[in-house]
Write a protein that holds these residues in place. Structure first.
Motif, mmCIF file in Angstrom:
data_model
loop_
_atom_site.group_PDB
_atom_site.id
_atom_site.type_symbol
_atom_site.label_atom_id
_atom_site.label_comp_id
_atom_site.label_asym_id
_atom_site.label_seq_id
_atom_site.Cartn_x
_atom_site.Cartn_y
_atom_site.Cartn_z
ATOM 1 N N THR A 40 48.611 6.099 31.379
ATOM 2 C CA THR A 40 49.428 5.037 32.228
ATOM 3 C C THR A 40 50.161 6.086 33.516
ATOM 4 O O THR A 40 50.461 7.215 33.290
ATOM 5 N N GLU A 41 49.916 5.453 34.753
ATOM 6 C CA GLU A 41 50.372 6.234 35.917
ATOM 7 C C GLU A 41 51.507 5.281 36.408
ATOM 8 O O GLU A 41 51.560 4.010 36.329
ATOM 9 N N PHE A 42 52.657 5.885 36.558
ATOM 10 C CA PHE A 42 53.900 5.208 37.281
ATOM 11 C C PHE A 42 54.087 5.784 38.495
ATOM 12 O O PHE A 42 54.325 6.918 38.701
ATOM 13 N N TYR A 43 54.111 4.577 39.474
ATOM 14 C CA TYR A 43 54.326 5.308 40.956
ATOM 15 C C TYR A 43 55.757 4.691 41.417
ATOM 16 O O TYR A 43 55.949 3.505 41.158
ATOM 17 N N PHE A 44 56.440 5.576 42.020
ATOM 18 C CA PHE A 44 57.813 5.224 42.717
ATOM 19 C C PHE A 44 57.937 5.544 44.055
ATOM 20 O O PHE A 44 57.732 6.574 44.409
ATOM 21 N N ASP A 45 58.426 4.315 44.878
ATOM 22 C CA ASP A 45 58.666 4.915 46.405
ATOM 23 C C ASP A 45 59.545 5.939 46.184
ATOM 24 O O ASP A 45 59.941 6.876 46.968
ATOM 25 N N SER A 46 60.592 5.696 45.367
ATOM 26 C CA SER A 46 61.983 6.432 45.390
ATOM 27 C C SER A 46 62.427 6.841 43.862
ATOM 28 O O SER A 46 62.386 5.761 43.106
ATOM 29 N N TYR A 47 62.811 8.083 43.507
ATOM 30 C CA TYR A 47 63.102 8.354 42.110
ATOM 31 C C TYR A 47 64.589 9.000 42.283
ATOM 32 O O TYR A 47 64.683 10.056 43.137
ATOM 33 N N PRO A 48 65.324 8.470 41.315
ATOM 34 C CA PRO A 48 66.716 8.843 41.508
ATOM 35 C C PRO A 48 67.037 10.280 40.954
ATOM 36 O O PRO A 48 66.298 10.821 40.133
ATOM 37 N N GLU A 49 68.037 10.890 41.325
ATOM 38 C CA GLU A 49 68.423 12.185 40.684
ATOM 39 C C GLU A 49 69.045 12.069 39.274
ATOM 40 O O GLU A 49 69.371 10.763 38.827
ATOM 41 N N GLU A 50 69.188 13.081 38.534
ATOM 42 C CA GLU A 50 69.822 13.214 37.085
ATOM 43 C C GLU A 50 68.737 12.730 36.010
ATOM 44 O O GLU A 50 67.668 12.487 36.307
ATOM 45 N N ALA A 51 69.467 12.053 34.980
ATOM 46 C CA ALA A 51 68.433 11.593 33.907
ATOM 47 C C ALA A 51 68.246 10.148 34.091
ATOM 48 O O ALA A 51 68.848 9.301 34.410
ATOM 49 N N THR A 52 66.791 9.944 33.753
ATOM 50 C CA THR A 52 66.208 8.601 33.495
ATOM 51 C C THR A 52 65.144 8.714 32.527
ATOM 52 O O THR A 52 64.818 9.834 31.915
ATOM 53 N N THR A 53 64.864 7.549 31.904
ATOM 54 C CA THR A 53 64.008 7.095 30.987
ATOM 55 C C THR A 53 63.075 6.341 31.084
ATOM 56 O O THR A 53 63.371 5.184 31.451
ATOM 57 N N ILE A 54 61.808 6.492 30.912
ATOM 58 C CA ILE A 54 60.713 5.648 30.969
ATOM 59 C C ILE A 54 60.078 5.391 29.596
ATOM 60 O O ILE A 54 59.915 6.122 28.806
ATOM 61 N N VAL A 55 59.813 4.012 29.410
ATOM 62 C CA VAL A 55 59.735 3.682 27.922
ATOM 63 C C VAL A 55 58.264 2.951 28.029
ATOM 64 O O VAL A 55 57.838 1.973 29.038
ATOM 65 N N GLU A 56 57.479 3.163 26.972
ATOM 66 C CA GLU A 56 56.340 2.552 26.817
ATOM 67 C C GLU A 56 56.232 2.022 25.328
ATOM 68 O O GLU A 56 56.524 2.975 24.398
ATOM 69 N N GLU A 57 55.299 1.066 24.747
ATOM 70 C CA GLU A 57 55.237 0.905 23.459
ATOM 71 C C GLU A 57 53.810 0.694 23.292
ATOM 72 O O GLU A 57 52.877 0.105 24.273
ATOM 73 N N PHE A 58 53.112 0.979 22.112
ATOM 74 C CA PHE A 58 51.750 1.282 21.871
ATOM 75 C C PHE A 58 51.748 0.541 20.306
ATOM 76 O O PHE A 58 52.488 0.873 19.555
ATOM 77 N N TYR A 59 50.223 0.291 19.987
ATOM 78 C CA TYR A 59 49.844 0.124 18.860
ATOM 79 C C TYR A 59 48.971 1.278 18.292
ATOM 80 O O TYR A 59 48.185 1.588 19.121
ATOM 81 N N VAL A 60 49.070 1.684 17.069
ATOM 82 C CA VAL A 60 48.149 2.652 16.358
ATOM 83 C C VAL A 60 46.799 1.820 16.163
ATOM 84 O O VAL A 60 46.672 0.920 15.317
ATOM 85 N N THR A 61 45.527 1.987 16.511
ATOM 86 C CA THR A 61 44.405 1.349 16.401
ATOM 87 C C THR A 61 43.364 2.153 15.751
ATOM 88 O O THR A 61 42.125 1.258 15.137
ATOM 89 N N GLN A 62 43.295 3.393 15.248
ATOM 90 C CA GLN A 62 42.055 4.051 14.628
ATOM 91 C C GLN A 62 42.609 5.180 13.749
ATOM 92 O O GLN A 62 43.640 5.727 14.126
ATOM 93 N N GLU A 63 41.883 5.253 12.750
ATOM 94 C CA GLU A 63 42.095 6.569 11.716
ATOM 95 C C GLU A 63 41.546 8.019 12.398
ATOM 96 O O GLU A 63 40.877 7.862 13.168
ATOM 97 N N GLY A 64 42.267 8.912 12.101
ATOM 98 C CA GLY A 64 41.856 10.347 12.642
ATOM 99 C C GLY A 64 42.947 11.008 12.935
ATOM 100 O O GLY A 64 44.131 10.690 12.645
ATOM 101 N N ILE A 65 42.629 12.289 13.514
ATOM 102 C CA ILE A 65 43.566 13.290 14.168
ATOM 103 C C ILE A 65 43.281 13.212 15.673
ATOM 104 O O ILE A 65 42.207 13.519 15.992
ATOM 105 N N PHE A 66 44.498 13.208 16.289
ATOM 106 C CA PHE A 66 44.437 12.907 17.616
ATOM 107 C C PHE A 66 45.470 13.697 18.607
ATOM 108 O O PHE A 66 46.712 14.014 18.043
ATOM 109 N N THR A 67 45.119 14.225 19.698
ATOM 110 C CA THR A 67 45.829 15.044 20.569
ATOM 111 C C THR A 67 45.855 14.325 22.014
ATOM 112 O O THR A 67 44.987 13.742 22.248
ATOM 113 N N ALA A 68 46.867 14.786 22.737
ATOM 114 C CA ALA A 68 46.988 14.223 24.145
ATOM 115 C C ALA A 68 47.179 15.329 25.207
ATOM 116 O O ALA A 68 47.857 16.062 24.835
#
Length: 199
Positions: A145-173
């Motif tokens: 997922t790409e997030f584009y921002f025209d302006s990004y604030p200083e200090e601490a912020t949090t971006i949140v996404e939610e996902f479903y687990v769909t397959q068995e196995g061992i995965f890396t990213a």
């Protein structure tokens, strides 16, 4: 005109800065003799060897299931719903910022549509009267997922996404990255994430 210029020279102890312009030259002819070169170097490393790095930015990726953070070695099941939080710190406000968040192949976004993204940040106040909320554009791809921002604030912020687990196995990213597209030396990447094991 000539007399006015001579009079100005007499009043000043410095010589006039008047310069006669020459006829413009053929720019294309001059540039054809010039060489412009650009050099980049790319390194390849296993995901597990990548360390967190940042220049006036930091970013961390945290994975949660039922409000509990998943630690290395935790077992997941197909159908689990996960929340991933990208915790960003920026030294200053930045313009034209891209946050790139690759994900494990077993994860499918709950919201699969691209569109405007408006995290719950505090409003930015400009002067006494003008207030605006920071918003961006969320571009959902098959592996990230790409997030584009025209302006990004200083200090601490949090971006949140939610996902479903769909397959068995061992995965890396790959690691999560954030950078100012206007000044690319202001950037950061997270450290490597532990393997995601799904039964």
């Amino acid at each position: 005109k000539k007399g006015a210029r001579q009079g100005a020279d007499k009043e000043s102890k410095f010589e006039s800065s008047y310069v006669e312009a020459e006829q413009p030259t053929d720019v294309e002819q001059n540039l054809s003799n010039e060489n412009v070169e650009d050099a980049t170097k790319t390194y390849e490393k296993p995901f597990t060897d990548i360390k967190a790095y940042g220049n006036e930015f930091t970013i961390e990726r945290h994975v949660y299931r039922n409000d509990e953070e998943i630690v290395d070695g935790a077992k997941l099941k197909v159908g689990d719903r996960l929340t991933i939080r990208y915790e960003v710190w920026s030294k200053e406000n930045r313009s034209f910022v891209l946050l790139r968040a690759p994900r494990e192949a077993t994860l499918s976004p709950v919201n699969q549509l691209s569109g405007l993204y408006s995290p719950s940040w505090r409003p930015l106040n400009i002067g006494q009267r003008n207030t605006f909320f920071v918003t961006g554009y969320r571009n959902v791809k098959s592996s990230e997922t790409e997030f584009y921002f025209d302006s990004y604030p200083e200090e601490a912020t949090t971006i949140v996404e939610e996902f479903y687990v769909t397959q068995e196995g061992i995965f890396t990213a790959p690691v999560v990255e954030i950078e100012s597209l206007y000044a690319k030396h202001y950037r950061a990447n997270s450290g490597s994430s532990p393997e995601m094991k799904v039964d």
